[in-house]
Write a protein that holds these residues in place. Structure first.
Motif, PDB file in Angstrom:
ATOM      1  N   LEU A 182       5.357  -3.009  -2.040  1.00 43.09           N
ATOM      2  CA  LEU A 182       6.175  -2.468  -3.136  1.00 43.09           C
ATOM      3  C   LEU A 182       6.764  -1.102  -2.804  1.00 43.09           C
ATOM      4  O   LEU A 182       7.394  -0.471  -3.659  1.00 43.09           O
ATOM      5  CB  LEU A 182       5.328  -2.359  -4.413  1.00 43.09           C
ATOM      6  N   GLU A 183       6.520  -0.661  -1.568  1.00 40.18           N
ATOM      7  CA  GLU A 183       7.035   0.627  -1.091  1.00 40.18           C
ATOM      8  C   GLU A 183       6.488   1.801  -1.882  1.00 40.18           C
ATOM      9  O   GLU A 183       7.130   2.844  -2.041  1.00 40.18           O
ATOM     10  CB  GLU A 183       8.573   0.637  -1.113  1.00 40.18           C
ATOM     11  N   LEU A 184       5.236   1.643  -2.379  1.00 41.42           N
ATOM     12  CA  LEU A 184       4.546   2.748  -3.045  1.00 41.42           C
ATOM     13  C   LEU A 184       3.712   3.535  -2.054  1.00 41.42           C
ATOM     14  O   LEU A 184       3.220   4.624  -2.380  1.00 41.42           O
ATOM     15  CB  LEU A 184       3.647   2.209  -4.173  1.00 41.42           C
ATOM     16  N   LEU A 185       3.542   2.993  -0.866  1.00 44.38           N
ATOM     17  CA  LEU A 185       2.846   3.664   0.226  1.00 44.38           C
ATOM     18  C   LEU A 185       3.722   3.633   1.469  1.00 44.38           C
ATOM     19  O   LEU A 185       4.422   2.647   1.718  1.00 44.38           O
ATOM     20  CB  LEU A 185       1.528   2.944   0.565  1.00 44.38           C
TER      21      LEU A 185
ATOM     22  N   GLU B  28     -11.013  -5.854  -2.734  1.00 42.46           N
ATOM     23  CA  GLU B  28      -9.922  -5.666  -3.697  1.00 42.46           C
ATOM     24  C   GLU B  28      -9.044  -4.487  -3.290  1.00 42.46           C
ATOM     25  O   GLU B  28      -7.808  -4.531  -3.417  1.00 42.46           O
ATOM     26  CB  GLU B  28     -10.498  -5.439  -5.091  1.00 42.46           C
ATOM     27  N   MET B  29      -9.674  -3.437  -2.793  1.00 43.82           N
ATOM     28  CA  MET B  29      -8.928  -2.264  -2.333  1.00 43.82           C
ATOM     29  C   MET B  29      -8.015  -2.634  -1.167  1.00 43.82           C
ATOM     30  O   MET B  29      -6.845  -2.220  -1.113  1.00 43.82           O
ATOM     31  CB  MET B  29      -9.929  -1.178  -1.903  1.00 43.82           C
ATOM     32  N   GLN B  30      -8.513  -3.441  -0.240  1.00 41.41           N
ATOM     33  CA  GLN B  30      -7.707  -3.843   0.912  1.00 41.41           C
ATOM     34  C   GLN B  30      -6.489  -4.665   0.490  1.00 41.41           C
ATOM     35  O   GLN B  30      -5.398  -4.514   1.041  1.00 41.41           O
ATOM     36  CB  GLN B  30      -8.574  -4.627   1.899  1.00 41.41           C
ATOM     37  N   VAL B  31      -6.659  -5.536  -0.498  1.00 41.86           N
ATOM     38  CA  VAL B  31      -5.538  -6.323  -1.022  1.00 41.86           C
ATOM     39  C   VAL B  31      -4.504  -5.401  -1.659  1.00 41.86           C
ATOM     40  O   VAL B  31      -3.294  -5.544  -1.453  1.00 41.86           O
ATOM     41  CB  VAL B  31      -6.037  -7.355  -2.046  1.00 41.86           C
ATOM     42  N   ASP B  32      -4.988  -4.426  -2.429  1.00 46.49           N
ATOM     43  CA  ASP B  32      -4.071  -3.514  -3.123  1.00 46.49           C
ATOM     44  C   ASP B  32      -3.312  -2.618  -2.152  1.00 46.49           C
ATOM     45  O   ASP B  32      -2.174  -2.209  -2.437  1.00 46.49           O
ATOM     46  CB  ASP B  32      -4.838  -2.665  -4.137  1.00 46.49           C
ATOM     47  N   LEU B  33      -3.916  -2.298  -1.031  1.00 46.49           N
ATOM     48  CA  LEU B  33      -3.200  -1.497  -0.035  1.00 46.49           C
ATOM     49  C   LEU B  33      -1.995  -2.261   0.505  1.00 46.49           C
ATOM     50  O   LEU B  33      -0.901  -1.698   0.650  1.00 46.49           O
ATOM     51  CB  LEU B  33      -4.143  -1.126   1.114  1.00 46.49           C
ATOM     52  N   SER B  34      -2.190  -3.541   0.781  1.00 43.86           N
ATOM     53  CA  SER B  34      -1.067  -4.366   1.251  1.00 43.86           C
ATOM     54  C   SER B  34       0.007  -4.491   0.183  1.00 43.86           C
ATOM     55  O   SER B  34       1.205  -4.408   0.467  1.00 43.86           O
ATOM     56  CB  SER B  34      -1.569  -5.752   1.657  1.00 43.86           C
TER      57      SER B  34
END
Length: 444
Positions: free
Chosen positions: A171-174, A160-166
């Motif tokens: 979304l240009e939050l990272l 789930e963390m890996q999906v959220d990183l993408s």
């Protein structure tokens, strides 16, 4: 339901991974030549969509053999599906996507999540190191599955963390640098979890391919132990004098305790194996019938030992009323308190031995404390065993924890015996106090 449409008439197929995966009809990996089609637009419910890969870069449909292929990860995102690629098994999986609030996709929030995942892994490793391999397969299987369930839960949260990183990068939050740094940490954790899976199987001797045969052998072994235990119980029940009974009773109760723990571990392992489909219902029914016979024998032998004890001492081993039918937390607290006391007493006994003081009075006082604390442990053990509020798993874990306190107490007693303090001194006083009439009669 969301509807996907394309502005160019064509059949819609999904392409997982690179083009070298081959066409849909291929039976193996083949290289193909396809046409990139950025001119084909994709709409969801009438709205034009831009597709992205796992790195957040824009991707386009391709055309091959008269069909148009869309990248599966991008389509999964458009359909609110989580898409994961397992390179080890060459498998693409899709599952309903759980929306993560934007405030949890910031660099700070994702970094904290990464730290928590890493901390859970560290704790899991520590618990694995602390959980020594047990003496029976059933007990090892229970320990293994408890740790393996935690590992699998950590794997799920990592995915789930890996999906959220993408998603956060899209979304240009990272920034790309932030995403890559966190991805590297998660990939490292992923590799460690894969290694841990193998380590757990190796440490606890788990053979997933022959669970039934191993548990069957465990039940057969316990049946042989039952016959040996019965001989010890019969010896205690038929003793002709107090000293003979006391020795036989101590030996029988020690073996009974191990036998009871092994039977409970087998019962728990059977339930876990059925729940995880490691054995069939027919195999479970066969093995649980054998385990029930062992369980009944365990209760019968305890009753026989208690009856013999009542005949020699005038009292029967019974649970302390204040400890009867507590819940798991209450028993856990009681055991924690006992372990604190046994640890403190162990230090005193060790110091008495290392000081070479030769003070027999203080040594005998410590031996009396050892005996009194041993009685408390026995009574609490009986209370847990007889409790109607505890499930089988909770009872097994509590008794296993209580055994650690008893092991510490045994080590404390060993130090006193090395210092020349024999527990027979307390036994002699015990005999003269409780069995004075019997001793006098013998003297006559």
């Amino acid at each position: 339901m969301k509807r996907i449409s394309m502005r160019t008439p064509a059949a819609v197929c999904l392409l997982a991974g690179a083009l070298t995966l081959g066409a849909a009809a291929a039976t193996g990996i083949q290289s193909i030549t396809a046409t990139l089609r950025p001119d084909i637009s994709v709409e969801v419910n009438g709205e034009k969509q831009t597709m992205y890969d796992k790195n957040g870069d824009v991707v386009y449909p391709i055309e091959y053999g008269g069909s148009t292929y869309l990248p599966i990860r991008a389509i999964g995102g458009l359909l609110d599906q989580e898409v994961l690629w397992d390179s080890k098994t060459q498998t693409v999986s899709l599952s309903p996507k759980t929306e993560t609030p934007p405030e949890e996709l910031t660099a700070g929030a994702l970094t904290r999540r990464a730290e928590k995942l890493e901390a859970r892994y560290v704790n899991l490793i520590a618990d694995r190191d602390a959980a020594d391999k047990a003496g029976t397969y059933g007990e090892n299987l229970t320990i293994y599955r408890r740790l393996e369930d935690r590992r699998l839960s950590l794997v799920d949260d990592l995915r789930e963390m890996q999906v959220d990183l993408s998603e956060a990068y899209r979304l240009e939050l990272l920034t790309k640098a932030q995403r890559d740094a966190l991805n590297d940490r998660m990939n490292t954790l992923d590799s460690r979890l894969v290694t841990l899976a193998k380590d757990l199987i190796s440490k606890y001797g788990i053979d997933a391919g022959s669970t039934y045969q191993t548990l069957r052998a465990e039940a057969d072994h316990l049946e042989k132990d039952r016959a040996a235990l019965k001989r010890l119980v019969d010896s205690a029940a038929s003793a002709k004098d107090y000293n003979a009974w006391k020795t036989a009773d101590a030996n029988a109760r020690e073996d009974w305790k191990t036998f009871r723990s092994d039977v409970t571990a087998l019962q728990i392992a059977l339930n876990d194996s059925l729940r995880q489909s490691a054995i069939s219902y027919a195999e479970y029914n066969e093995l649980v019938a054998a385990a029930d016979v062992l369980d009944i024998a365990c209760k019968d032998y305890k009753a026989t030992l208690d009856q013999a004890q009542a005949g020699w001492t005038g009292s029967q081993s019974k649970p302390d009323d204040s400890w009867a039918n507590q819940d798991t937390e209450a028993y856990s607290n009681q055991i924690a308190a006992l372990r604190d006391r046994t640890d403190a007493l162990f230090v005193q006994c060790r110091d008495h031995f290392t000081s070479h003081s030769g003070d027999t009075d203080s040594g005998r006082a410590l031996m009396s404390q050892v005996e009194a604390l041993s009685d408390e442990i026995d009574h609490l053990e009986d209370a847990i065993e007889d409790s109607s509020k505890l499930g089988r798993q909770a009872r097994w874990e509590l008794l296993r924890d209580l055994d650690k306190a008893e092991d510490t107490l045994d080590k404390a007693e060993d130090f006193l015996e090395k210092a020349g303090i024999d527990d027979d001194w307390d036994d002699d006083h015990h005999d003269r106090g409780w069995h004075k009439g019997w001793d006098d009669e013998d003297d006559d």
